[in-house]
Design a protein around this motif. Structure first.
Motif, PDB file in Angstrom:
ATOM      1  N   LEU A  33      -0.083   4.053  11.424  1.00 44.62           N
ATOM      2  CA  LEU A  33       0.298   4.306  12.824  1.00 44.62           C
ATOM      3  C   LEU A  33       0.071   5.764  13.210  1.00 44.62           C
ATOM      4  O   LEU A  33      -0.244   6.062  14.362  1.00 44.62           O
ATOM      5  N   ASP A  36      -5.438   8.965  12.697  1.00 46.20           N
ATOM      6  CA  ASP A  36      -6.579   8.393  13.407  1.00 46.20           C
ATOM      7  C   ASP A  36      -7.230   7.337  12.517  1.00 46.20           C
ATOM      8  O   ASP A  36      -7.586   7.605  11.365  1.00 46.20           O
ATOM      9  N   CYS A  69      -5.233  13.113  16.032  1.00 45.16           N
ATOM     10  CA  CYS A  69      -5.818  13.647  17.274  1.00 45.16           C
ATOM     11  C   CYS A  69      -7.037  14.533  16.974  1.00 45.16           C
ATOM     12  O   CYS A  69      -7.237  15.573  17.603  1.00 45.16           O
ATOM     13  N   GLU A 223       7.690   3.202  15.745  1.00 40.27           N
ATOM     14  CA  GLU A 223       6.428   3.281  16.488  1.00 40.27           C
ATOM     15  C   GLU A 223       6.483   4.407  17.518  1.00 40.27           C
ATOM     16  O   GLU A 223       5.526   5.173  17.677  1.00 40.27           O
ATOM     17  N   GLU A 224       7.630   4.536  18.201  1.00 41.04           N
ATOM     18  CA  GLU A 224       7.790   5.590  19.199  1.00 41.04           C
ATOM     19  C   GLU A 224       7.758   6.976  18.534  1.00 41.04           C
ATOM     20  O   GLU A 224       7.202   7.934  19.091  1.00 41.04           O
ATOM     21  N   TYR A 226       6.089   7.946  15.808  1.00 37.75           N
ATOM     22  CA  TYR A 226       4.749   8.375  15.401  1.00 37.75           C
ATOM     23  C   TYR A 226       3.885   8.663  16.626  1.00 37.75           C
ATOM     24  O   TYR A 226       3.033   9.569  16.591  1.00 37.75           O
ATOM     25  N   GLU A 227       4.132   7.957  17.704  1.00 38.28           N
ATOM     26  CA  GLU A 227       3.440   8.279  18.954  1.00 38.28           C
ATOM     27  C   GLU A 227       3.896   9.645  19.465  1.00 38.28           C
ATOM     28  O   GLU A 227       3.091  10.444  19.962  1.00 38.28           O
ATOM     29  N   CYS A 228       5.190   9.929  19.294  1.00 40.70           N
ATOM     30  CA  CYS A 228       5.733  11.229  19.708  1.00 40.70           C
ATOM     31  C   CYS A 228       5.084  12.360  18.897  1.00 40.70           C
ATOM     32  O   CYS A 228       4.703  13.393  19.458  1.00 40.70           O
ATOM     33  N   ARG A 230       2.166  12.334  17.469  1.00 37.34           N
ATOM     34  CA  ARG A 230       0.776  12.489  17.925  1.00 37.34           C
ATOM     35  C   ARG A 230       0.738  13.305  19.222  1.00 37.34           C
ATOM     36  O   ARG A 230      -0.146  14.145  19.424  1.00 37.34           O
ATOM     37  N   ASN A 231       1.710  13.076  20.102  1.00 33.08           N
ATOM     38  CA  ASN A 231       1.786  13.870  21.332  1.00 33.08           C
ATOM     39  C   ASN A 231       2.087  15.336  21.031  1.00 33.08           C
ATOM     40  O   ASN A 231       1.534  16.239  21.661  1.00 33.08           O
TER      41      ASN A 231
END
Length: 476
Positions: A33, A36, A69, A223-224, A226-228, A230-231
């Motif tokens: 997750l 890349d 990223c 999930e939130e 790992y998205e955080c 990445r941000n």
């Protein structure tokens, strides 16, 4: 087979308990997750494989290199299915090596922490010394001063030393109902004060994101989180390494053939050009001093589009070969060209039996010392691959672990030892009890050296960055 075993973490029941009862993602799913394409190079996956304190195949953590990223990063991810992510001495060593790579190559460092902290019964082996657990936090401070970003996700229990890692990172995320952060958990509070307190009240996500401020971001799910992260990485103001636009040629000969070329018998040295023709782009190799010192092959080639200087064993490192190696390594340093060393040490020659042989031996040692100094002082990246035997001083001359290559990998057939045990003197035929004892002692020593020189013994102790399959050499 060993790599497949490591990928299963602490085993099927431990993974089920982790994912179903505790509602957490397995560490490799977390990396898929986060990274890349979910692709990464795992470092030293066999660390701790046969260590004496129980079966700790992944040493409680994964370390590796991948992209987030578009930025290359080093990650250190706890595997809580292996003894709760508890840190053993080999786990400390593994984390310190990952931080060393991050500092040496100025790579973003990402921590996924899910750990029970240090294994207390082994505190004397992982706490007090210079290169024990405290060095992890020292490195975090030094990396911060160097301007190397570090981010963390609290994705499970972070106890004791495990709590320092995310709080010393530049930005950290904690996951609701899963992540907890405290120096000591509820049982110790009960023992010390008699108070009953839940993990969530003592060190949960809402406490640390709303009250203590130890974490910077609150995530409702993994999930939130790992998205955080990445941000967060996208706001570091770091430029991704530009991809090579140029197409590079594949070798003329299949890399799969390296499986048949990897030497199994160390009584001879395989002609190394057969190896090179399956490693370099287009099988093109510009040899340096082709007709001089032919027991060492030196020259330039490209690997996956990258220009490298290649120094490859092709027999005994004789006087002329060592002088050639010294000259070539200095050239690479002057031109700022990275060096790829391929170690495949030939059997050691017998000691000198005459004055003239002694003089030749002395001259060879002087030339080898010159090359050793050139290798140590060359301020360029160095990657070493042990493709065969690696014995004695040639480990130093050909940039073994003690000469700090940026990376050191082994083929599965590799042997790393001070001496080749097959060249031990044979004991006299046992004709009395003293001789029989000597022969037994010698055979035991040979067996011990044989075991300790295998690639798997080396890699389980983190003397290298991992065993790789020969056909994967170009990619790695």
């Amino acid at each position: 087979e060993l790599l497949e075993r490591v990928k299963k973490g602490g085993g099927e029941s431990a993974v089920l308990r982790h994912t179903q009862r505790n509602k957490k993602l397995f560490v490799r799913e977390r990396l898929r997750l986060l990274l890349d394409d979910g692709d990464f190079l795992e470092l030293s996956p066999l660390a701790g494989l046969d260590m004496p304190y129980g079966d700790v195949p992944a040493a409680g953590c994964l370390t590796g290199i991948g992209k987030i990223c578009g930025l290359w990063c080093v990650f250190i991810a706890s595997d809580a299915t292996v003894k709760g992510g508890t840190i053993y001495p080999i786990g400390v060593k593994k984390q310190l090596r990952a931080q060393e790579i991050a500092m040496e190559n100025r790579l973003l460092s990402v921590h996924l922490v899910d750990s029970g902290g240090a294994f207390l019964p082994l505190q004397s082996e992982l706490f007090p010394d210079k290169l024990h657990g405290g060095r992890i936090f020292y490195n975090e401070a030094i990396m911060s001063a160097m301007g190397i970003p570090q981010v963390a996700v609290v994705c499970g229990s972070c106890v004791a030393g495990g709590a320092y890692v995310p709080t010393m990172a530049e930005e950290s995320v904690i996951i609701d109902k899963i992540g907890t952060l405290f120096l000591a958990g509820p049982p110790l509070v009960k023992a010390a004060t008699g108070e009953d307190v839940s993990p969530e009240d003592l060190g949960g996500a809402r406490l640390h994101s709303q009250v203590s401020g130890c974490t910077d971001h609150f995530a409702a799910s993994e999930e939130e989180a790992y998205e955080c992260i990445r941000n967060v990485v996208s706001t570091l103001n770091c430029d991704p390494v530009p991809e090579e636009d140029m197409e590079h040629d594949r070798p003329l000969y299949s890399s799969e053939e390296l499986l048949g070329l990897a030497p199994l018998d160390y009584g001879c040295t395989l002609p190394v050009k057969l190896i090179l023709s399956r490693l370099v782009d287009g099988s093109r190799f510009q040899e340096f001093k082709a007709n001089y010192g032919t027991t060492l092959i030196t020259g330039f080639g490209h690997v996956e589009g990258h220009l490298v200087g290649i120094v490859a064993s092709n027999g005994e490192l004789a006087h002329d070969a060592a002088l050639k190696g010294s000259h070539f390594v200095q050239l690479c340093g002057q031109r700022r060209i990275p060096i790829l060393f391929l170690q495949n040490t030939a059997p050691q020659p017998a000691g000198p039996a005459s004055v003239s042989q002694a003089e030749a031996h002395s001259n060879r040692l002087k030339a080898q010392a010159s090359m050793m100094a050139a290798v140590a002082c060359a301020a360029v990246p160095k990657i070493t691959i042990v493709i065969g035997g690696c014995f004695g001083s040639e480990s130093y001359i050909m940039c073994g672990r003690s000469f700090s290559p940026n990376f050191l990998f082994l083929w599965p057939n590799a042997r790393v030892a001070l001496v080749d045990s097959r060249h031990f003197p044979t004991a006299p035929q046992a004709w009395d009890s003293d001789c029989a004892g000597e022969e037994l002692e010698l055979n035991q020593l040979k067996a011990k050296l044989e075991e300790e020189s295998s690639a798997f013994y080396s890699s389980s102790r983190l003397w290298d960055d991992g065993i790789i399959l020969p056909q994967d050499t170009r990619k790695v």
